[in-house]
Write a protein that holds these residues in place. Structure first.
Motif, PDB file in Angstrom:
ATOM      1  N   GLY A  58      37.338   8.640 -43.841  1.00  0.00           N
ATOM      2  CA  GLY A  58      37.823   8.065 -45.080  1.00  0.00           C
ATOM      3  C   GLY A  58      39.171   7.399 -44.906  1.00  0.00           C
ATOM      4  N   SER A  59      39.443   6.389 -45.719  1.00  0.00           N
ATOM      5  CA  SER A  59      40.764   5.770 -45.720  1.00  0.00           C
ATOM      6  C   SER A  59      41.754   6.692 -46.423  1.00  0.00           C
ATOM      7  CB  SER A  59      40.697   4.424 -46.425  1.00  0.00           C
ATOM      8  OG  SER A  59      39.839   3.535 -45.737  1.00  0.00           O
ATOM      9  N   GLY A  60      43.033   6.334 -46.335  1.00  0.00           N
ATOM     10  CA  GLY A  60      44.075   7.150 -46.926  1.00  0.00           C
ATOM     11  C   GLY A  60      44.808   8.008 -45.924  1.00  0.00           C
ATOM     12  N   HIS A  61      44.400   7.916 -44.624  1.00  0.00           N
ATOM     13  CA  HIS A  61      45.032   8.719 -43.570  1.00  0.00           C
ATOM     14  C   HIS A  61      45.864   7.865 -42.626  1.00  0.00           C
ATOM     15  CE1 HIS A  61      42.453  11.823 -45.055  1.00  0.00           C
ATOM     16  NE2 HIS A  61      41.351  11.236 -44.625  1.00  0.00           N
ATOM     17  N   GLU A  62      46.138   6.641 -43.007  1.00  0.00           N
ATOM     18  CA  GLU A  62      46.771   5.694 -42.112  1.00  0.00           C
ATOM     19  C   GLU A  62      48.111   6.224 -41.562  1.00  0.00           C
ATOM     20  OE1 GLU A  62      43.607   4.251 -44.131  1.00  0.00           O
ATOM     21  OE2 GLU A  62      45.443   4.871 -45.155  1.00  0.00           O
ATOM     22  N   PRO A  63      48.351   5.930 -40.245  1.00  0.00           N
ATOM     23  CA  PRO A  63      47.675   4.963 -39.392  1.00  0.00           C
ATOM     24  C   PRO A  63      46.317   5.371 -38.840  1.00  0.00           C
ATOM     25  CG  PRO A  63      49.399   6.059 -38.141  1.00  0.00           C
ATOM     26  CD  PRO A  63      49.540   6.531 -39.554  1.00  0.00           C
ATOM     27  N   ALA A  64      45.930   6.655 -38.962  1.00  0.00           N
ATOM     28  CA  ALA A  64      44.571   7.007 -38.547  1.00  0.00           C
ATOM     29  C   ALA A  64      43.585   6.323 -39.499  1.00  0.00           C
ATOM     30  CB  ALA A  64      44.378   8.526 -38.597  1.00  0.00           C
TER      31      ALA A  64
END
Length: 332
Positions: A53-59
């Protein structure tokens, strides 16, 4: 909560386009997908794919590049990407040597990655999968069966990517990645929760004089709500929880990540790191590599996590090998 976005439904697509425009030399977006692929893929090497899922940036897209990932697949915020998106990533990076999928242990991710692997196998691509479950805090949560995969995943990316870049076989790269999973542990804490764009609600409630110990990276509450404590006391609590899991002894070497959850100033992370390293030294444990900063976040959650990897000569070699990504670079 105020956010710098346009429409909530567009945040992932517009984020990915923004990343490509900022780093056109690093990667490209596969048309019609949420997949970012490394430019200038090396020939005849094992492909390394991760995502979630997005929201873990930069991961995870921030770790696409030479010596780490070849592609990253982004789902909607805190939601697993679909199997068809993952399949496109697998096909894009396959150079004939097979593809390794690195998956965090969340039910949706595991199920969808497994489906994508089966679809790729049907198309004649050899695929292996490694599932990361480094979180020591919670087992069998609302999102998982078993322990959650959190910031220790970054070390799996690094070591698997370095081994693949060196020319190791798919079987060899998977074996190394599995060893990392067995020897990396993490635990996090939050001072304030995250809020998914458009949801209107935080992931959990916490008072100003409290901390949530053992949180996940999707805004899940942790294992215990405690009163606010100092950075040194927090470092001691995290070390006490993480180190016994690794059965470290005097003279052992480690790599450490003091990871920000998205809204924690670097000042605070370095203060936390200061005491963590004092504690390691007092125990006779060496830190050969330290990362301090945002590596796997949870939107604007305020907090931090500690990740410790037990090193061998082989793991030390690969975790310090050169890599070129927008989130972590090691030069020759």
């Amino acid at each position: 909560m105020k956010k710098i976005i346009n429409q909530p439904d567009d945040v992932v697509s517009q984020m990915l386009d923004g990343m490509v425009k900022a780093h056109p030399e690093s990667y490209e977006r596969l048309e019609g997908t949420t997949v970012l692929v490394r430019k200038n893929l090396s020939d005849n090497k094992v492909g390394i794919v991760s995502g979630g899922g997005s929201g873990h940036e930069p991961a995870h897209a921030g770790f696409v590049g030479e010596g780490m990932l070849d592609a990253a697949v982004s789902g909607e915020v805190f939601t697993s990407p679909t199997p068809d998106q993952m399949l496109e990533a697998i096909k894009a990076v396959d150079q004939g040597a097979g593809v390794l999928l690195i998956t965090k242990n969340y039910t949706g991710d595991v199920m969808n990655f497994e489906m994508a692997a089966e679809m790729a196998e049907d198309e004649g691509i050899s695929v292996e999968q490694v599932i990361v479950n480094d979180d020591v805090a919670v087992e069998d949560s609302t999102h998982t069966t078993g322990r959650r995969g959190v910031a220790g995943t970054i070390f799996v990316h690094k070591i698997a990517g370095a081994a693949a870049q060196e020319g190791k076989t798919l079987k060899e790269v998977k074996a190394l990645a599995d060893e990392v999973v067995q020897n990396v542990r993490s635990m996090g804490v939050a001072l304030h929760p995250a809020q998914v764009p458009g949801s209107g609600n935080p992931g959990f409630d916490i008072k100003e004089n409290e901390m949530e110990l053992g949180i996940g990276i999707h805004g899940e509450p942790g294992m215990e709500t405690i009163g606010l404590i100092s950075a040194d006391e927090l470092a001691e609590r995290l070390v006490e929880e993480v180190l016994p899991e690794l059965k470290l002894k005097q003279g052992d070497e480690t790599a450490v990540i003091v990871n920000g959850m998205g809204a924690t100033p670097l000042m605070e992370l370095y203060i936390l790191n200061n005491r963590i390293h004092d504690l390691l030294r007092e125990k006779g444990i060496k830190s050969e590599l330290t990362l301090v900063g945002n590596y796997m976040t949870a939107l604007e959650m305020a907090g931090a996590s500690l990740t410790v990897l037990k090193l061998t000569n082989v793991r030390k070699k690969y975790v310090t090998n050169p890599c070129q990504t927008i989130a972590w670079t090691i030069n020759d």
